[in-house]
Design a protein around this motif. Structure first.
Motif, mmCIF file in Angstrom:
data_model
loop_
_atom_site.group_PDB
_atom_site.id
_atom_site.type_symbol
_atom_site.label_atom_id
_atom_site.label_comp_id
_atom_site.label_asym_id
_atom_site.label_seq_id
_atom_site.Cartn_x
_atom_site.Cartn_y
_atom_site.Cartn_z
ATOM 1 N N LYS A 42 -7.153 13.397 -4.685
ATOM 2 C CA LYS A 42 -7.659 12.061 -4.367
ATOM 3 C C LYS A 42 -7.070 11.057 -5.343
ATOM 4 C CE LYS A 42 -11.892 9.864 -2.826
ATOM 5 N NZ LYS A 42 -11.512 9.975 -1.418
ATOM 6 N N PRO A 43 -6.504 9.950 -4.841
ATOM 7 C CA PRO A 43 -5.925 8.945 -5.739
ATOM 8 C C PRO A 43 -7.001 8.292 -6.598
ATOM 9 C CG PRO A 43 -5.243 8.601 -3.445
ATOM 10 C CD PRO A 43 -6.348 9.604 -3.424
ATOM 11 N N ASP A 44 -6.622 7.884 -7.800
ATOM 12 C CA ASP A 44 -7.539 7.205 -8.712
ATOM 13 C C ASP A 44 -7.642 5.725 -8.325
ATOM 14 O OD1 ASP A 44 -9.016 7.161 -11.445
ATOM 15 O OD2 ASP A 44 -7.575 5.509 -11.565
ATOM 16 N N PHE A 45 -8.852 5.191 -8.334
ATOM 17 C CA PHE A 45 -9.070 3.803 -7.918
ATOM 18 C C PHE A 45 -8.268 2.838 -8.787
ATOM 19 C CE2 PHE A 45 -11.089 -0.301 -7.901
ATOM 20 C CZ PHE A 45 -11.484 -0.492 -6.583
ATOM 21 N N ASP A 46 -8.431 2.918 -10.103
ATOM 22 C CA ASP A 46 -7.784 1.945 -10.986
ATOM 23 C C ASP A 46 -6.269 2.073 -10.967
ATOM 24 O OD1 ASP A 46 -9.968 0.430 -12.074
ATOM 25 O OD2 ASP A 46 -10.588 2.236 -13.130
ATOM 26 N N GLU A 47 -5.755 3.295 -10.938
ATOM 27 C CA GLU A 47 -4.302 3.474 -10.880
ATOM 28 C C GLU A 47 -3.743 2.890 -9.582
ATOM 29 O OE1 GLU A 47 -3.467 7.594 -11.403
ATOM 30 O OE2 GLU A 47 -4.160 7.652 -13.488
ATOM 31 N N THR A 48 -4.467 3.082 -8.487
ATOM 32 C CA THR A 48 -4.030 2.531 -7.206
ATOM 33 C C THR A 48 -4.009 1.014 -7.252
ATOM 34 O OG1 THR A 48 -4.917 4.438 -5.996
ATOM 35 C CG2 THR A 48 -4.532 2.420 -4.741
ATOM 36 N N LEU A 49 -5.077 0.414 -7.786
ATOM 37 C CA LEU A 49 -5.131 -1.059 -7.877
ATOM 38 C C LEU A 49 -4.053 -1.597 -8.798
ATOM 39 C CD1 LEU A 49 -7.190 -3.141 -6.584
ATOM 40 C CD2 LEU A 49 -7.703 -0.724 -6.250
ATOM 41 N N ASP A 50 -3.772 -0.878 -9.900
ATOM 42 C CA ASP A 50 -2.719 -1.312 -10.824
ATOM 43 C C ASP A 50 -1.371 -1.382 -10.109
ATOM 44 O OD1 ASP A 50 -4.440 -1.572 -12.956
ATOM 45 O OD2 ASP A 50 -4.012 0.422 -13.786
ATOM 46 N N ARG A 51 -1.042 -0.341 -9.356
ATOM 47 C CA ARG A 51 0.258 -0.295 -8.675
ATOM 48 C C ARG A 51 0.348 -1.348 -7.583
ATOM 49 N NH1 ARG A 51 2.382 5.630 -7.160
ATOM 50 N NH2 ARG A 51 3.968 4.257 -6.210
ATOM 51 N N MET A 52 -0.724 -1.502 -6.825
ATOM 52 C CA MET A 52 -0.695 -2.483 -5.740
ATOM 53 C C MET A 52 -0.642 -3.907 -6.286
ATOM 54 S SD MET A 52 -3.251 -0.797 -2.868
ATOM 55 C CE MET A 52 -2.864 -2.054 -1.657
ATOM 56 N N LEU A 53 -1.356 -4.164 -7.373
ATOM 57 C CA LEU A 53 -1.319 -5.490 -7.981
ATOM 58 C C LEU A 53 0.078 -5.805 -8.512
ATOM 59 C CD1 LEU A 53 -2.779 -8.044 -8.890
ATOM 60 C CD2 LEU A 53 -3.448 -6.832 -10.985
ATOM 61 N N ALA A 54 0.702 -4.813 -9.159
ATOM 62 C CA ALA A 54 2.060 -5.021 -9.661
ATOM 63 C C ALA A 54 3.027 -5.317 -8.515
ATOM 64 C CB ALA A 54 2.517 -3.780 -10.432
ATOM 65 N N SER A 55 2.855 -4.613 -7.383
ATOM 66 C CA SER A 55 3.719 -4.854 -6.223
ATOM 67 C C SER A 55 3.494 -6.246 -5.642
ATOM 68 C CB SER A 55 3.458 -3.796 -5.152
ATOM 69 O OG SER A 55 3.787 -2.500 -5.615
ATOM 70 N N ALA A 56 2.248 -6.691 -5.636
ATOM 71 C CA ALA A 56 1.955 -8.026 -5.106
ATOM 72 C C ALA A 56 2.551 -9.114 -5.993
ATOM 73 C CB ALA A 56 0.447 -8.213 -4.979
ATOM 74 N N LEU A 57 2.489 -8.919 -7.311
ATOM 75 C CA LEU A 57 2.978 -9.931 -8.236
ATOM 76 C C LEU A 57 4.491 -10.070 -8.188
ATOM 77 C CD1 LEU A 57 0.624 -9.234 -11.290
ATOM 78 C CD2 LEU A 57 0.514 -11.152 -9.683
ATOM 79 N N ASN A 101 0.841 -1.200 0.000
ATOM 80 C CA ASN A 101 0.000 0.000 0.000
ATOM 81 C C ASN A 101 0.879 1.255 0.000
ATOM 82 O OD1 ASN A 101 -1.953 1.937 0.281
ATOM 83 N ND2 ASN A 101 -2.489 1.412 2.400
ATOM 84 N N PHE A 102 1.169 1.756 -1.181
ATOM 85 C CA PHE A 102 2.030 2.929 -1.318
ATOM 86 C C PHE A 102 1.352 4.205 -0.813
ATOM 87 C CE2 PHE A 102 -0.555 2.713 -5.084
ATOM 88 C CZ PHE A 102 -0.858 4.026 -5.385
ATOM 89 N N LEU A 103 0.045 4.169 -0.624
ATOM 90 C CA LEU A 103 -0.672 5.351 -0.158
ATOM 91 C C LEU A 103 -0.280 5.732 1.267
ATOM 92 C CD1 LEU A 103 -4.286 4.675 -1.494
ATOM 93 C CD2 LEU A 103 -2.511 6.110 -2.506
ATOM 94 N N ARG A 104 0.332 4.781 1.994
ATOM 95 C CA ARG A 104 0.780 5.096 3.361
ATOM 96 C C ARG A 104 1.798 6.232 3.367
ATOM 97 N NH1 ARG A 104 3.555 0.496 6.048
ATOM 98 N NH2 ARG A 104 4.374 0.122 3.975
ATOM 99 N N PHE A 105 2.568 6.350 2.274
ATOM 100 C CA PHE A 105 3.629 7.348 2.210
ATOM 101 C C PHE A 105 3.210 8.578 1.415
ATOM 102 C CE2 PHE A 105 5.306 2.987 2.018
ATOM 103 C CZ PHE A 105 5.877 2.923 3.283
#
Length: 341
Positions: A299-314, A289-293
């Motif tokens: 306001k962050p975009d939903f899809d952009e946030t999910l894209d980044r978090m999914l890439a980090s998880a993978l 969760n990069f939003l912690r920093f």
């Protein structure tokens, strides 16, 4: 010397931190003047108000009886006190799931007391009576074999949604809250209610509940608690008609479940390395969760946030995780497989 001293003091002075916009606070409710609002007892009992005669007739036609009519003491709205055939009363189709243990405990208490003293709230809908507040009392009465049930009957069907929203605020957990909200949402869409999602914000309380509720519908064992903190940040009520907004919510729920699949794969990898903790999923989600920093900003975009978090998880590096990292999150040491025996 004085000039040099002044320069040293100036240089040593700490730099002023840039002002950051503070989160606007909700205005405090003004303290009400005692006895300044509502009706007197005489006003509540007065028959000078125009009562809903259509409902009175409908109750009798349905096999019920009207016990009285009064005006509730805060807003003066008419309320019908009625006794209804119990088989005509049912929960709204969009409220939270019934708790069988609670029904049994309630039925036992009612049986010991040999009394039913707390009327349910009901609205008439297509010859039936929906209760947005009283589902457990209704089922407890049915469990005891009751023939009828006393209800406070409201003439306005829309009040059912508003009462259900109040119930949502006191639901037992995040899953129940979210499911109740999304079922209410579907009820409004099914009834063809016009208006944008923003117009119903007071009923849904929080936009994240709609998305999380849609995810729970698709995956009942979904662990929304790990995702709720960042979903609250990226979600907002949509300026779209309800039917269009619901389709978008369902698409966002699919994105969350895709992320959950990736997170579960990481959690399983950590378990294979001998790490056992009830906080593994929360730990992994917090790590990606990069939003912690994030500093204050838009306001962050939903899809952009999910894209980044999914890439980090993978691309999550399992070897970078230490037992003490997870232990700090859970407040205790992480057990190994050997410790489980």
């Amino acid at each position: 010397m004085a000039a040099k001293s002044a320069r040293k003091k100036t240089a040593a002075a700490p730099k002023a931190k840039p002002a950051t916009p503070s989160t606007p606070r909700k205005p405090r409710r003004k303290k009400a003047v005692p006895k300044s609002r509502g009706l007197t007892p005489a006003d509540v009992a007065s028959d000078s108000v125009e009562y809903p005669l259509e409902i009175l007739e409908a109750v009798r036609t349905d096999g019920g009886e009207v016990l009285g009519v009064y005006r509730e003491p805060l807003g003066g709205h008419p309320v019908v006190l009625a006794v209804l055939p119990i088989d005509l009363v049912e929960p709204t189709p969009y409220q939270r799931d019934l708790s069988e243990p609670h029904v049994k405990r309630l039925a036992s208490a009612m049986e010991r007391l040999d009394r039913f003293l707390d009327p349910v709230i009901a609205v008439r809908k297509d010859g039936r009576y929906w209760t947005p507040n009283g589902n457990h009392r209704l089922h407890a009465s049915k469990l005891l074999g009751a023939k009828s049930i006393v209800a406070l009957l409201l003439p306005d069907e829309d009040v059912a949604y508003q009462i259900l929203a109040l119930n949502t605020e006191k639901a037992h957990n995040l899953k129940e809250r979210s499911l109740e909200v999304v079922r209410m949402y579907r009820g409004l869409v099914g009834a063809g209610r016009a208006g944008k999602e923003t117009a119903f914000a007071h009923l849904f309380e929080e936009p994240a509940f709609v998305t999380l509720g849609a995810a729970y519908e698709k995956r009942p064992r979904f662990s929304a608690g790990a995702y709720h903190p960042f979903v609250k940040v990226v979600e907002d009520f949509l300026d779209k008609p309800l039917v269009d907004a619901l389709a978008l919510r369902e698409a966002r729920a699919d994105r969350l479940l895709e992320l959950d699949d990736a997170v579960v794969a990481v959690v399983n990898g950590l378990k294979e390395r001998g790490m056992q903790s009830p906080y593994l999923k929360n730990f992994v989600v917090a790590r990606i969760n990069f939003l912690r920093f994030r500093k204050n900003g838009g306001k962050p975009d939903f899809d952009e946030t999910l894209d980044r978090m999914l890439a980090s998880a993978l691309k999550f590096n399992l070897e970078s995780v230490k037992r003490e990292d997870i232990g700090r999150m859970g407040g205790g040491p992480v057990e190994s497989d050997e410790e489980h025996g």
